[in-house]
Design a protein around this motif. Sequence first.
Motif, PDB file in Angstrom:
ATOM      1  N   ASN A 146       6.676  37.861   7.587  1.00 60.11           N
ATOM      2  CA  ASN A 146       6.240  37.253   6.329  1.00 60.11           C
ATOM      3  C   ASN A 146       5.596  35.890   6.519  1.00 60.11           C
ATOM      4  O   ASN A 146       5.251  35.237   5.549  1.00 60.11           O
TER       5      ASN A 146
ATOM      6  N   GLU B  30       3.109  41.608   6.183  1.00 58.62           N
ATOM      7  CA  GLU B  30       2.978  41.191   4.780  1.00 58.62           C
ATOM      8  C   GLU B  30       3.132  39.682   4.689  1.00 58.62           C
ATOM      9  O   GLU B  30       4.130  39.167   4.179  1.00 58.62           O
TER      10      GLU B  30
ATOM     11  N   LYS C   5       0.437  43.308  -0.737  1.00 51.98           N
ATOM     12  CA  LYS C   5       1.213  42.221  -1.357  1.00 51.98           C
ATOM     13  C   LYS C   5       0.318  40.992  -1.546  1.00 51.98           C
ATOM     14  O   LYS C   5      -0.529  40.716  -0.692  1.00 51.98           O
TER      15      LYS C   5
ATOM     16  N   GLU D 122       3.011  35.779   3.722  1.00 52.40           N
ATOM     17  CA  GLU D 122       2.997  35.018   2.468  1.00 52.40           C
ATOM     18  C   GLU D 122       1.674  34.285   2.335  1.00 52.40           C
ATOM     19  O   GLU D 122       1.233  33.987   1.232  1.00 52.40           O
ATOM     20  N   ALA D 123       1.062  33.949   3.508  1.00 48.44           N
ATOM     21  CA  ALA D 123      -0.160  33.143   3.471  1.00 48.44           C
ATOM     22  C   ALA D 123      -1.078  33.506   4.624  1.00 48.44           C
ATOM     23  O   ALA D 123      -0.624  33.907   5.696  1.00 48.44           O
TER      24      ALA D 123
ATOM     25  N   PHE E 153      -0.910  37.114  -1.565  1.00 47.95           N
ATOM     26  CA  PHE E 153      -0.683  36.068  -0.554  1.00 47.95           C
ATOM     27  C   PHE E 153      -1.488  34.831  -0.924  1.00 47.95           C
ATOM     28  O   PHE E 153      -2.458  34.912  -1.683  1.00 47.95           O
ATOM     29  N   LYS E 154      -1.069  33.695  -0.386  1.00 51.92           N
ATOM     30  CA  LYS E 154      -1.848  32.452  -0.545  1.00 51.92           C
ATOM     31  C   LYS E 154      -2.894  32.420   0.551  1.00 51.92           C
ATOM     32  O   LYS E 154      -2.713  33.031   1.599  1.00 51.92           O
TER      33      LYS E 154
END
Length: 334
Positions: free
Chosen positions: A29, A50, A2, A52-53, A4-5
């Motif tokens: 997340n 997974e 996934k 996000e960052a 990501f930042k």
Amino acid sequence: MKSFKIYSPASIDEALKLLPHSRGPAAFNAARLVAGGQDLLGEMKDHLVEPEALVNLTGIPGLDTIHCGSSLTLGALVRLVSLERHGELRAGWTAIAEAAESVASPQIRSQATLGGNLCQRPRCWYYRNEHAPCIKKGGHECFAEAGQNKYNAIFGGGPSYIVHPSDLAPALVCLDATVTIAGGRGRRDMLLEDFFTLPNEGSVERENVLKADEAVVGVSVPRLPSPWRSCYLKFRERGSFDFALASVAVALAVEGGAVEGGEIKAAKIVLGGVAPIPWRCTKAENYLVGKPHEPATWRRAAELAVEGAEPLEHNGYKVRLANGLCQKALRHLA
Ligand SMILES: Cc1cc2nc3c(=O)[nH]c(=O)nc-3n(C[C@H](O)[C@H](O)[C@H](O)COP(=O)(O)OP(=O)(O)OC[C@H]3O[C@@H](n4cnc5c(N)ncnc54)[C@H](O)[C@@H]3O)c2cc1C
């Protein structure tokens, strides 16, 4: 994987502010710390996490230094290759250099960091399989207990039977390392031995005491006074690179140096690859004190080191292996 930042903070305080304040279902997340990425990126590719960052620690100045003085101080971003190649470190804290050089491959050691090595996640293949909802991932069962458990724990297991995968951890615990942790509420120091948690202590989904918004910033290790010496021995299935089936870190103080026949004044023995935490063999350590440094002593100490092991169906070999490694390490220090 996934998308990501990625954040590259300039200080540890800035990094910590980007982390979640609690673990929980949302943590799957939430932003994660990344250092060398040798463990975390594998987890992300396998969809075990997974985020996000990612919060990239590697640009933070001052966390990649090695200082050898009355104690050894290591920043969390020190690469394993630097531990392996540092002459003064190898002479004074031999078990750490030997543990570092036993990790993975040269390519991985050139990226992997001390902090990441201590905080890496287990290698149990049920944990690493995204389709196996095991107890480490919020499920109700440790599939290894009655399943394929050749690589799992013979000590300290239940309700999960993972082994801690780090080679540095047993060596550092053996040498009385202290870890420094930074968090939203300031810094704290603790013995590395107390940093790791058994599955029945705290949360079964975690392997250490770190809170969601905390990071390891460094480790310090006292200098062993003469006549102490230390070593790290590891047995792996694949010769080129592999995790430990069993390993042992031993530190000994023997009267007159490490001469065979000399009286053992003090001893530390810590096993790796056999338990969810670096496994201290206190009974063997106590037995060794006052004994002559000779084969009969090594044999009895090794028996005591594996006393109380509770092997599963497929990993009884680890008892004999750990016993043999203990004897070999004690002989090596003669
Ligand atoms: C093929 C292969 C073979 C391997 N063999 C061995 C082996 O034989 N022995 C062994 O010990 N290891 C082995 N490893 C694991 C490897 O040593 C670790 O993955 C590596 O040391 C992790 O360091 P890193 O800096 O890359 O961590 P990362 O992958 O960046 O991070 C690992 C974990 O630690 C967390 N983390 C990183 N830094 C910090 C910090 N400062 N504070 C708090 N949390 C942090 C991350 O969030 C992540 O969860 C192997 C890995 C691979 C891929």
